[in-house]
Design a protein around this motif. Structure first.
Motif, PDB file in Angstrom:
ATOM      1  N   GLU A  52       1.051  -1.344  -0.031  1.00 28.31           N
ATOM      2  CA  GLU A  52       0.024  -0.295   0.099  1.00 28.31           C
ATOM      3  C   GLU A  52       0.319   1.464   0.060  1.00 28.31           C
ATOM      4  O   GLU A  52       0.545   1.874  -1.357  1.00 28.31           O
ATOM      5  CB  GLU A  52      -0.775   0.248   1.288  1.00 28.31           C
ATOM      6  CG  GLU A  52      -1.893   1.453   1.558  1.00 28.31           C
ATOM      7  CD  GLU A  52      -2.650   1.069   2.127  1.00 28.31           C
ATOM      8  OE1 GLU A  52      -3.838   2.124   2.420  1.00 28.31           O
ATOM      9  OE2 GLU A  52      -2.389   0.171   3.390  1.00 28.31           O
ATOM     10  N   GLU A  53       2.151   1.143   0.838  1.00 30.05           N
ATOM     11  CA  GLU A  53       3.105   2.071   0.792  1.00 30.05           C
ATOM     12  C   GLU A  53       3.608   2.854  -0.089  1.00 30.05           C
ATOM     13  O   GLU A  53       3.700   3.605  -0.768  1.00 30.05           O
ATOM     14  CB  GLU A  53       3.703   2.617   1.726  1.00 30.05           C
ATOM     15  CG  GLU A  53       3.534   2.400   3.325  1.00 30.05           C
ATOM     16  CD  GLU A  53       4.187   1.995   3.906  1.00 30.05           C
ATOM     17  OE1 GLU A  53       5.140   3.319   4.617  1.00 30.05           O
ATOM     18  OE2 GLU A  53       4.874   1.093   4.968  1.00 30.05           O
TER      19      GLU A  53
ATOM     20  N   GLU B 166       0.846   4.452  -2.955  1.00 32.59           N
ATOM     21  CA  GLU B 166       0.669   5.490  -2.783  1.00 32.59           C
ATOM     22  C   GLU B 166       2.031   6.357  -2.963  1.00 32.59           C
ATOM     23  O   GLU B 166       1.527   7.306  -3.571  1.00 32.59           O
ATOM     24  CB  GLU B 166       0.438   5.346  -1.149  1.00 32.59           C
ATOM     25  CG  GLU B 166      -0.956   5.650  -0.731  1.00 32.59           C
ATOM     26  CD  GLU B 166      -1.295   5.646   0.410  1.00 32.59           C
ATOM     27  OE1 GLU B 166      -0.199   5.496   1.643  1.00 32.59           O
ATOM     28  OE2 GLU B 166      -2.205   5.078   1.624  1.00 32.59           O
TER      29      GLU B 166
ATOM     30  N   THR C  37       1.330   6.393  -7.244  1.00 32.17           N
ATOM     31  CA  THR C  37       0.966   7.819  -6.985  1.00 32.17           C
ATOM     32  C   THR C  37       1.257   8.677  -6.961  1.00 32.17           C
ATOM     33  O   THR C  37       1.057  10.158  -7.735  1.00 32.17           O
ATOM     34  CB  THR C  37      -0.548   7.457  -6.920  1.00 32.17           C
ATOM     35  OG1 THR C  37      -0.754   6.067  -6.847  1.00 32.17           O
ATOM     36  CG2 THR C  37      -2.476   7.993  -7.312  1.00 32.17           C
ATOM     37  N   SER C  38       1.217   9.669  -5.847  1.00 32.96           N
ATOM     38  CA  SER C  38       1.983  10.266  -5.793  1.00 32.96           C
ATOM     39  C   SER C  38       2.849  11.549  -6.435  1.00 32.96           C
ATOM     40  O   SER C  38       2.931  12.745  -6.230  1.00 32.96           O
ATOM     41  CB  SER C  38       2.388  10.844  -3.761  1.00 32.96           C
ATOM     42  OG  SER C  38       2.897  10.565  -3.986  1.00 32.96           O
TER      43      SER C  38
END
Length: 435
Positions: A165-166, A169, A172-173
Motif C-alpha cells: 500500500e505504501e 501510494e 501515485t503521489s
C-alpha cells in the motif's frame, strides 16, 4: 516514503553506498518504485529485466516499458529473453520455479561478467507475509517462519519494511507509471489465493495487522539467530575436519536432546530430508549411508563421516624415474638402488625389469584386482579395501601405481607380489611416497 527509505539504507544497509548494484525490474509498481528511490538516494544502479515469454504481447510490453526507463531515469538496462516453456519441459518442475532458476542464473552471470556487487529485489512486507503463510500451510520450522531475509549473500531486499500500500501510494503521489501483470489476478497460484482471499481478511482483524506481523517476524528472526549461533558453536565442537570430509562422534551426538531437532539443525544445510534415515544411521552397522543431492553421510564405526558428493572423474598421471609430474596429486620419488633397505608403508622396492615405463598413477576403478605382496592369488581391490576397514572417503582418495594397467602398488598400502624383488633381480627400483 523517500525519507524513510533513505534512513533505512543509512541505518541498515550502508554497505550499498558506493557499490555497483543490479536491480531486478519487472516493470511492476514495486520494482519501478525501488528504481526511482535508489536513483533519488544516489545509489549506483542498473536494471535487469527478464522476458519469460509467458504472456505474449503483454510480456513484450513489459520489456519495452523497462527499456524506456533507461532514458527516463538515466540508468543502464539489461534485458534477457527466455524460452521458459522449453526449460520446463527439459528440467521438469513448475513454471514459477523455472522462472526463478533462469532469473537467478542470469543475475549470477551479470554479477560475474559486469562487476556488480549486489542484486536488489523489490520484495516488500506483504510478500514476506505471503511467504510466511505459504510455509505455515506446508509445515516448517522456525527458519521457515522468519520470513524473507533482507540480505542473503549478494541478494538484498531494501523494501521489506514497506507495505504494498505504501509503495502504490508513493508511485501515485510521484506520478510514477508502472505495468500491471495480469497473472497476478489469477487465483490458480497458491500465492495469489493467499494474497487475494486470505490476507485481506487478516488485515480486517486489526488495523495494524501487517505491522504487528512484522514485529512478530522480527522476534522470530532474533530467536532463530540464537538457534543458529548455538548450532554454529556445536558444529565447531562436534564437526572435525578430516581429509576433505567431516568426522562427527556419534556418542556426543546422542547426548543432544531433543535429538531430532539437533540432527535437523546440524545437517539441514547439506540437503538431507529423510530425517528418520539420518537418525537410524546412529545405530546402524558400519558402511550404511544416507545420501542427499549434494552430500553423503556415512556410518563408520563410532563416527559419522560427512562429505560432499563430487562427480568422480578418473585421472591418470605418468610417473618417470628421477622425475615428478608437476600436476600429480601426490609426490612419488623413483630411484635406482643397489640393495634393499628397511621398508615401511610409504616405501616399496620393485624389480625394474618387470615394469614398463612410464608408470601410471590413477584412481581405482570397479573391478580392479591385484596380487597382494606376501599372499598367493589375486584379490579384488574392493575386498582389500573392506578388509582394511577403509571408509568411502578414504577409498575415493586412494591412488594406484600401475604398469600397463596392472597394479604395481596400492600406494601407501600394499605392493603387488608380481613385481617384487627376487634373487634373480638385476635392477632394483625404490619408490617413496612423500607425505
Amino acid at each position: 516514503m523517500f525519507p524513510k527509505f533513505k534512513e533505512h539504507i543509512s541505518n541498515k544497509m550502508p554497505f550499498l553506498k558506493g557499490k555497483k548494484l543490479l536491480l531486478a525490474c519487472s516493470g511492476g509498481a514495486d520494482s519501478v518504485v525501488l528504481a526511482h528511490l535508489c536513483v533519488a538516494a544516489n545509489l549506483d544502479i542498473a536494471l535487469a529485466h527478464c522476458n519469460f515469454n509467458l504472456r505474449g504481447e503483454e510480456s513484450d510490453g513489459d520489456e519495452d516499458f523497462v527499456r524506456e526507463l533507461e532514458s527516463k531515469i538515466g540508468v543502464e538496462v539489461y534485458v534477457k529473453t527466455f524460452d521458459t516453456k522449453q526449460y520446463v519441459e527439459t528440467h521438469r518442475g513448475s513454471v514459477q520455479m523455472a522462472a526463478r532458476e533462469l532469473r537467478y542464473q542470469w543475475f549470477d552471470e551479470l554479477l560475474k561478467t559486469k562487476g556488480f556487487d549486489y542484486v536488489l529485489t523489490a520484495h516488500h512486507a506483504d510478500d514476506s507475509l505471503e511467504t510466511f503463510l505459504i510455509n505455515l500451510s506446508r509445515g516448517t520450522g522456525i527458519d521457515g517462519l522468519s520470513g524473507i531475509p533482507e540480505v542473503n549473500e549478494q541478494v538484498v531486499r531494501p523494501l521489506l519494511p514497506f507495505s504494498q500500500e505504501e509503495i502504490v501510494e508513493y508511485a501515485t503521489s510521484e506520478s510514477i507509471e508502472w505495468r500491471e501483470d495480469s497473472s497476478n489476478a489469477s487465483s490458480k497460484y497458491l500465492r495469489n489465493k493467499i494474497r487475494h482471499q486470505i490476507v485481506p481478511i487478516l488485515k480486517e482483524l486489526h488495523p495494524t495487522f501487517l505491522q504487528n506481523f512484522l514485529n512478530t517476524q522480527n522476534h522470530l528472526q532474533q530467536t532463530n539467530d540464537l538457534v543458529v549461533n548455538n548450532l554454529n558453536e556445536l558444529k565447531a565442537k562436534l564437526f572435525e575436519p578430516r581429509d576433505g570430509a567431516i568426522k562427527i562422534n556419534i556418542a556426543e551426538l546422542e547426548q543432544l536432546q531433543p535429538l531430532e531437532s539437533y540432527l535437523y539443525g546440524l545437517f539441514k544445510d547439506y540437503g538431507f530430508t529423510e530425517w528418520e534415515d539420518v537418525k537410524a544411521l546412529l545405530t546402524a552397522m558400519s558402511g550404511k549411508q544416507v545420501v542427499s543431492k549434494t552430500h553423503l553421510l556415512l556410518k563408520d564405526r563410532d563416527c559419522l563421516i560427512l562429505s560432499e558428493i563430487k562427480n568422480r572423474v578418473s585421472q591418470t598421471y605418468p610417473v618417470y624415474i628421477d622425475e615428478t609430474a608437476s600436476e600429480s596429486p601426490i609426490t612419488l620419488k623413483l630411484e635406482n638402488v643397489k640393495n634393499l633397505e628397511n621398508q615401511d608403508q610409504n616405501v616399496v622396492f620393485l624389480d625394474k625389469e618387470k615394469l614398463n615405463f612410464p608408470l601410471v598413477l590413477r584412481n581405482w576403478e570397479k573391478g580392479d584386482y591385484f596380487y597382494p605382496f606376501g599372499m598367493k592369488g589375486k584379490k579384488k581391490l574392493s575386498k582389500f579395501f573392506k578388509d582394511e576397514k577403509m571408509d568411502v572417503i578414504s577409498k575415493e582418495k586412494q591412488w594406484l601405481l600401475c604398469s600397463d594397467n596392472e597394479i604395481v602398488w596400492v600406494v601407501g598400502k600394499r605392493a603387488d607380489e608380481r613385481f617384487k624383488v627376487e634373487d634373480s633381480t638385476q635392477q632394483i627400483i625404490k619408490i617413496t611416497l612423500h607425505t
